[in-house]
Design a protein around this motif. Sequence first.
Motif, PDB file in Angstrom:
ATOM      1  N   GLY A  14       0.785  -1.229   0.000  1.00 28.76           N
ATOM      2  CA  GLY A  14       0.000   0.000   0.000  1.00 28.76           C
ATOM      3  C   GLY A  14       0.816   1.277   0.000  1.00 28.76           C
ATOM      4  O   GLY A  14       0.246   2.364   0.149  1.00 28.76           O
ATOM      5  N   ALA A  15       2.136   1.203  -0.167  1.00 30.50           N
ATOM      6  CA  ALA A  15       2.956   2.409  -0.208  1.00 30.50           C
ATOM      7  C   ALA A  15       2.623   3.230  -1.449  1.00 30.50           C
ATOM      8  O   ALA A  15       2.356   2.686  -2.527  1.00 30.50           O
ATOM      9  N   GLY A 192      -9.649  -5.521  -6.251  1.00 34.41           N
ATOM     10  CA  GLY A 192      -8.462  -6.207  -5.776  1.00 34.41           C
ATOM     11  C   GLY A 192      -7.286  -5.304  -5.519  1.00 34.41           C
ATOM     12  O   GLY A 192      -6.317  -5.729  -4.879  1.00 34.41           O
ATOM     13  N   THR A 193      -7.341  -4.059  -6.015  1.00 30.18           N
ATOM     14  CA  THR A 193      -6.259  -3.125  -5.737  1.00 30.18           C
ATOM     15  C   THR A 193      -6.342  -2.631  -4.301  1.00 30.18           C
ATOM     16  O   THR A 193      -7.353  -2.819  -3.615  1.00 30.18           O
ATOM     17  N   VAL A 194      -5.288  -1.964  -3.859  1.00 31.43           N
ATOM     18  CA  VAL A 194      -5.229  -1.513  -2.476  1.00 31.43           C
ATOM     19  C   VAL A 194      -6.367  -0.550  -2.172  1.00 31.43           C
ATOM     20  O   VAL A 194      -7.035  -0.659  -1.132  1.00 31.43           O
ATOM     21  N   SER A 195      -6.621   0.376  -3.075  1.00 34.79           N
ATOM     22  CA  SER A 195      -7.668   1.370  -2.828  1.00 34.79           C
ATOM     23  C   SER A 195      -9.042   0.728  -2.743  1.00 34.79           C
ATOM     24  O   SER A 195      -9.849   1.064  -1.861  1.00 34.79           O
ATOM     25  N   ALA A 226       0.640 -14.316   3.891  1.00 34.33           N
ATOM     26  CA  ALA A 226      -0.062 -13.199   4.520  1.00 34.33           C
ATOM     27  C   ALA A 226      -1.283 -12.824   3.696  1.00 34.33           C
ATOM     28  O   ALA A 226      -1.353 -13.084   2.488  1.00 34.33           O
ATOM     29  N   ILE A 227      -2.271 -12.205   4.345  1.00 32.70           N
ATOM     30  CA  ILE A 227      -3.475 -11.802   3.647  1.00 32.70           C
ATOM     31  C   ILE A 227      -3.143 -10.711   2.646  1.00 32.70           C
ATOM     32  O   ILE A 227      -2.479  -9.722   2.975  1.00 32.70           O
ATOM     33  N   ALA A 228      -3.607 -10.879   1.396  1.00 30.03           N
ATOM     34  CA  ALA A 228      -3.300  -9.930   0.343  1.00 30.03           C
ATOM     35  C   ALA A 228      -4.029  -8.615   0.583  1.00 30.03           C
ATOM     36  O   ALA A 228      -5.066  -8.565   1.250  1.00 30.03           O
ATOM     37  N   GLY A 229      -3.476  -7.545   0.012  1.00 30.74           N
ATOM     38  CA  GLY A 229      -4.082  -6.241   0.182  1.00 30.74           C
ATOM     39  C   GLY A 229      -3.333  -5.403   1.198  1.00 30.74           C
ATOM     40  O   GLY A 229      -2.288  -5.811   1.720  1.00 30.74           O
ATOM     41  N   PRO A 230      -3.847  -4.238   1.522  1.00 30.24           N
ATOM     42  CA  PRO A 230      -3.151  -3.365   2.477  1.00 30.24           C
ATOM     43  C   PRO A 230      -3.151  -3.950   3.875  1.00 30.24           C
ATOM     44  O   PRO A 230      -4.109  -4.598   4.294  1.00 30.24           O
TER      45      PRO A 230
END
Length: 472
Positions: A14-15, A192-195, A226-230
């Motif tokens: 998420g950077a 599926g994207t961070v936003s 690890a769980i995907a996403g932010p």
Amino acid sequence: MARSASRFICQSCGAVYPRWQGRCEACDEWNSISEEAVESAPPIGGKAKGTSAAARRGKAVEFVALDGVNQRAPRLKTGMAEVDRVLGGGLVDGSAVLIGGDPGIGKSTLLLQVTAALSRQARVAYVSGEEAIDQVRMRADRLGVKDAAVELAAATSVPDILAAIDRPDGPKVVVIDSIQTMYVDLLDSAPGTVSQVRAAAQELIRVAKRRGVAMLLVGHVTKEGAIAGPRVLEHMVDTVLYFEGERGHPFRILRGVKNRFGPTDEIGVFDMTEQGLQEVKNPSALFLADRQEDVAGAAVFAGIEGSRPMLVEIQALVAPSAYGTPRRAVVGWDSNRLAMLLAVLESRAGLDLAGRDVYLNVAGGLRISEPAADLAVAAAIASALTGEPVPGETVVFGEIGLSGEVRTVGRSDARLKEAAKLGFKRAIAPRRAGEKGGGRTGGGGVRVSEVADVGRLAAVLAGDGPALSRTA
């Protein structure tokens, strides 16, 4: 009208960056940065047209007393004792639960069985963003729950889902499978994207808190597990559960890593069958069902998983290395801790392991994280090296320090009682504080050989001494 802007966001952590680059400096991932369109905010020092000073100040927050009466209903039992154990007694109204796991491990199967059991006492909705309704019905038919009063829907639009559940007569439990397929139409980025993951989870959790709906979110995992996403997604929810298991084993572990309403590190054990997931009431007996006695390189570890004592077999194989650098392969334990333990055994116990390959496996697909497994791993490695089996009906537990001392671990009595319940007669355990060592009788009549260090581990395993003497 606000002008359109874009930014570059790492899909792993998420950077945010002002321009594209090949490697993310925050998580060191390559080719994980993608461009996303956003609406730019008003310039600093400016204000939106037609906005008064009172509107900019916002509405005052109403504070209440700390000793108020809670109007929420008690926990909602899921109908599956192993799930209730991990949740801390059941689902809490208004809670958000995130469940992650590898693809095909059985997350959808578990949640469909849970919703079918919950439908007997509450209104339940199952929203699938990955499968069609007919596919969910086929799974329900295979699991034998097709007659359950579960409301199904195939949707990915968060506003449409909220319009169906944000009502006084809406469902009390909602399953979202999965959060990576959901999208908010106010954002231009793809699902599926961070936003999108962050915005979709925020909208769903907000309604769940206001309406008192128990929200179960399914999350995909990355290749690291690890769980995907932010990362903020795990901070937003109340409970984070991981559904673990090896493809070659029928056992599945539901592990709680975060729980605002109950204990963490609690596990539930399931057996994957053709009729779905079956609860395992006695995991120790299941993990030791195929154990063979009088085999070199195997030791039974008496561990603690959450609040439950559990016995599991640790297997080791030591073989001459065909290469210049010996290989160390680990399944179900920390590889860095194995490297440290091998160094301790070689320098403090005199075991020749420098030119040998070492393979370590925790039987049954369980992953062990507590340091109390050190002594059992050392016993299995020493047994594999010498060819002498660990005495039958013996359990081992204890933490090993860098100087070779064996340290005391918690809840020893519970470990010994579990061992006695399964017929074990002897235990090799750390020396209790204030005692000089020797033998004693533990819970359930188990004879305990207390050890102080790993200096004479092979002798104690062979029964030549009641305890290990510390060498100066």
